[in-house]
Design a protein around this motif. Sequence first.
Motif, short mmCIF file in Angstrom:
data_model
loop_
_atom_site.label_atom_id
_atom_site.label_comp_id
_atom_site.label_asym_id
_atom_site.label_seq_id
_atom_site.Cartn_x
_atom_site.Cartn_y
_atom_site.Cartn_z
N GLU A 25 2.53 34.22 78.83
CA GLU A 25 1.36 34.71 79.56
C GLU A 25 0.24 35.04 78.56
N ALA A 26 -0.94 35.25 79.08
CA ALA A 26 -2.11 35.51 78.24
C ALA A 26 -1.87 36.67 77.27
N HIS A 27 -1.27 37.75 77.76
CA HIS A 27 -1.06 38.91 76.90
C HIS A 27 -0.06 38.60 75.77
N ASP A 46 8.52 32.99 61.96
CA ASP A 46 9.81 33.23 62.63
C ASP A 46 9.61 34.19 63.80
N PHE A 47 8.83 35.25 63.56
CA PHE A 47 8.53 36.22 64.62
C PHE A 47 7.86 35.54 65.81
N ILE A 48 6.85 34.74 65.52
CA ILE A 48 6.11 34.05 66.59
C ILE A 48 7.01 33.08 67.35
N GLU A 49 7.70 32.22 66.63
CA GLU A 49 8.53 31.19 67.28
C GLU A 49 9.70 31.80 68.04
N CYS A 91 7.76 46.20 71.74
CA CYS A 91 7.50 44.91 72.38
C CYS A 91 7.93 43.76 71.47
N LYS A 92 7.87 42.58 72.02
CA LYS A 92 8.18 41.36 71.27
C LYS A 92 9.52 41.53 70.54
N PHE A 93 10.53 41.75 71.35
CA PHE A 93 11.90 42.03 70.91
C PHE A 93 12.73 40.78 71.22
N ALA A 94 13.18 40.08 70.18
CA ALA A 94 13.91 38.82 70.39
C ALA A 94 15.05 38.70 69.39
N THR A 95 16.12 38.07 69.85
CA THR A 95 17.28 37.83 68.99
C THR A 95 17.65 36.36 69.05
N LEU A 129 0.82 37.51 69.98
CA LEU A 129 1.40 36.60 68.99
C LEU A 129 0.35 35.93 68.11
N ASN A 130 -0.85 35.74 68.64
CA ASN A 130 -1.91 35.10 67.86
C ASN A 130 -2.72 36.09 67.04
#
Length: 151
Positions: free
Chosen positions: A29-31, A13-16, A75-79, A36-37
């Motif tokens: 982007e690469a970073h 879920d976090f990745i998607e 970082c990687k902050f999504a809703t 995520l990987n």
Amino acid sequence: MEIIRYEERFKQDFIEMNKDWIQEYFTLEAHDLEQLNDIDKLMSDGAMIYFAIENEKVLSTCMTAPIKNDTWEICKFATNKNAQGKGAGKAVFKAALDYAIKKEAKKVVIYSNHSLKPALHIYHSFGFKEVPVDIDDYDRCNYQAELVVGN
């Protein structure tokens, strides 16, 4: 709504969520892909991910990670689009910030983009101040903010 720390069952879920969010506004982007990987490595190096959960569904997520010395990044902050306006984003952001401070961060940084007004509003509401951008990890980054802890 419940705020929880990282659990493996929500890793995808976090990745998607983050991929979808980034691709809606920008380009992966690469970073981004590195982060995520390589969640397991980031976690073993001290990072923490928070989730806002309701009825076993992820509403929002946010990561905090040490980047150098006593500086941490949020970082990687999504809703989830369907969860906007419920306070889930602000709640996971606060949990991530509190975690970094508990881990003795002296400074917490955010790299973002001026077009993301709702996110910028959250950053400012927690006392983050805009500073000149000092990285080139992301082409999309034209905004940087930091919070000096303890001042």
